[in-house]
Design a protein around this motif. Sequence first.
Motif, PDB file in Angstrom:
ATOM      1  N   ALA A  28       0.965  -1.220  -0.037  1.00 33.09           N
ATOM      2  CA  ALA A  28       0.197  -0.004   0.013  1.00 33.09           C
ATOM      3  C   ALA A  28       0.840   1.144  -0.065  1.00 33.09           C
ATOM      4  O   ALA A  28       2.113   1.385   0.790  1.00 33.09           O
ATOM      5  N   ALA A  29       0.424   2.235  -0.620  1.00 33.51           N
ATOM      6  CA  ALA A  29       1.393   3.632  -0.589  1.00 33.51           C
ATOM      7  C   ALA A  29       0.569   4.744  -1.017  1.00 33.51           C
ATOM      8  O   ALA A  29      -0.483   4.662  -1.427  1.00 33.51           O
ATOM      9  N   GLY A  30       1.345   5.771  -0.694  1.00 36.82           N
ATOM     10  CA  GLY A  30       0.497   7.163  -0.855  1.00 36.82           C
ATOM     11  C   GLY A  30       1.085   7.478  -2.308  1.00 36.82           C
ATOM     12  O   GLY A  30       2.124   7.144  -2.814  1.00 36.82           O
TER      13      GLY A  30
ATOM     14  N   PHE B 213       4.158   9.030   9.012  1.00 39.37           N
ATOM     15  CA  PHE B 213       4.043   9.424   7.489  1.00 39.37           C
ATOM     16  C   PHE B 213       4.686  10.497   7.338  1.00 39.37           C
ATOM     17  O   PHE B 213       5.177  11.146   8.381  1.00 39.37           O
ATOM     18  N   GLU B 214       5.160  10.934   6.081  1.00 36.67           N
ATOM     19  CA  GLU B 214       6.118  11.970   5.666  1.00 36.67           C
ATOM     20  C   GLU B 214       5.605  13.274   5.857  1.00 36.67           C
ATOM     21  O   GLU B 214       4.345  13.422   5.927  1.00 36.67           O
TER      22      GLU B 214
ATOM     23  N   VAL C 199       4.786   6.697  -2.307  1.00 36.06           N
ATOM     24  CA  VAL C 199       5.800   6.791  -1.205  1.00 36.06           C
ATOM     25  C   VAL C 199       5.105   5.564  -0.126  1.00 36.06           C
ATOM     26  O   VAL C 199       3.970   5.549   0.149  1.00 36.06           O
ATOM     27  N   GLY C 200       5.934   4.899   0.420  1.00 37.51           N
ATOM     28  CA  GLY C 200       5.569   3.685   1.075  1.00 37.51           C
ATOM     29  C   GLY C 200       6.813   3.387   2.097  1.00 37.51           C
ATOM     30  O   GLY C 200       7.947   3.782   2.271  1.00 37.51           O
ATOM     31  N   MET C 201       6.483   2.416   3.107  1.00 36.37           N
ATOM     32  CA  MET C 201       7.435   2.104   4.259  1.00 36.37           C
ATOM     33  C   MET C 201       8.018   0.632   3.864  1.00 36.37           C
ATOM     34  O   MET C 201       8.235  -0.077   5.072  1.00 36.37           O
TER      35      MET C 201
ATOM     36  N   THR D 202      -3.313   4.153  -1.885  1.00 32.57           N
ATOM     37  CA  THR D 202      -4.395   4.166  -0.788  1.00 32.57           C
ATOM     38  C   THR D 202      -4.591   5.574  -0.029  1.00 32.57           C
ATOM     39  O   THR D 202      -5.688   5.813   0.652  1.00 32.57           O
ATOM     40  N   ASN D 203      -3.776   6.566  -0.475  1.00 37.13           N
ATOM     41  CA  ASN D 203      -4.327   7.951  -0.028  1.00 37.13           C
ATOM     42  C   ASN D 203      -3.039   8.889  -1.066  1.00 37.13           C
ATOM     43  O   ASN D 203      -2.254   8.404  -1.615  1.00 37.13           O
TER      44      ASN D 203
HETATM   45  N1  HPA Z   1       3.214   6.985   3.183  1.00 36.15           N
HETATM   46  C1  HPA Z   1       3.643   6.055   3.636  1.00 36.15           C
HETATM   47  N2  HPA Z   1       3.370   4.629   3.622  1.00 36.15           N
HETATM   48  C2  HPA Z   1       2.154   4.579   3.241  1.00 36.15           C
HETATM   49  C3  HPA Z   1       1.496   5.683   2.700  1.00 36.15           C
HETATM   50  C4  HPA Z   1       1.896   7.020   2.794  1.00 36.15           C
HETATM   51  O1  HPA Z   1       1.267   8.042   2.464  1.00 36.15           O
HETATM   52  N3  HPA Z   1      -0.011   5.164   2.554  1.00 36.15           N
HETATM   53  C5  HPA Z   1       0.089   3.890   2.514  1.00 36.15           C
HETATM   54  N4  HPA Z   1       1.439   3.643   3.130  1.00 36.15           N
END
Ligand code: HPA
Length: 280
Positions: free
Chosen positions: A115-117, A193-194, A210-212, A235-236
């Motif tokens: 999942a990532a932004g 979060f960033e 962006v993700g972790m 996801t956002n």
């Molecule tokens: N930033 C980092 N990791 C994430 C994000 C995010 O906005 N959304 C889902 N994982």
Amino acid sequence: MRAKMQRNALDRAVDHIRGVFPARPEIALVLGSGLGPLADRIEGPRIPYGDIPGFPVSTAPGHAGRLCLGQLFGRTVVAMQGRVHMYEGYSPAEVVFPTRVMAALGARTAVFTNAAGGIGAGYSVGELVLIEDHLSLAMAAGMDPTRGPQDDAPGPRFTSLNKAYDPELLALAERLEPGLKRAVYAHNVGPSFEPPALIRFFAAMGCGLVGMSTVPEVIAARQAGQRVLALSAVTNIAVADVSDAHVTNEDEVWEAVKIAQPRLLSLMERLIPALPKDMT
Ligand code: HPA
């Protein structure tokens, strides 16, 4: 001495897994936040991470923490239903131990999901995006999982990350799903979060996601000689401006993965059978 320790640790995990499932998996799958339900389609045994010698146990929400082995859409796979992250306190080497075990089991192709932004206005929530490169300040600053005394068990000393995301597999995914975008994935160890300034930095560097997660595992997979495909579920939309009223939160991530899940399932149903067969 240290090399031998790594080999022994990998061998112990591999022996345990082969005792449950003796066949060689062709494909390793890593299913990230909320994306685990795909593994429910695998016909075969499940092994809780805690039962596998040396395996780290996921403490993150949305990560079931079991290894699923068997047939998926006509191919033999090994899948991680949930992963571990550096933000849980695991070292880079601990984070990639399962990746190395799956490579040692014989999987020559690895498919990573997360999942990532999304960075910028170009993405919609729930969209799947292919990763074509990554930028990780943590890896560049000394957290590379391949760092340490030379040890041939996981792979050679120096790993090229040029074309780490296999061009042929990227093209295959695009052929199967026209309109899929490609982006550079920015890695932030987290778990915070960033801040908006970091998002602006990543945007200026050409990153779209962006993700972790994922980056340490991709490095280890490449070191082990696997071909890599990676994709993110957006996801956002990452906040790039302090005046933005939106506050990034975990709930929106969980809502969005519900949209992404059937899309991932549909893509994997076409992609997994089409992945190149091994030469041997
Ligand atoms: N930033 C980092 N990791 C994430 C994000 C995010 O906005 N959304 C889902 N994982």
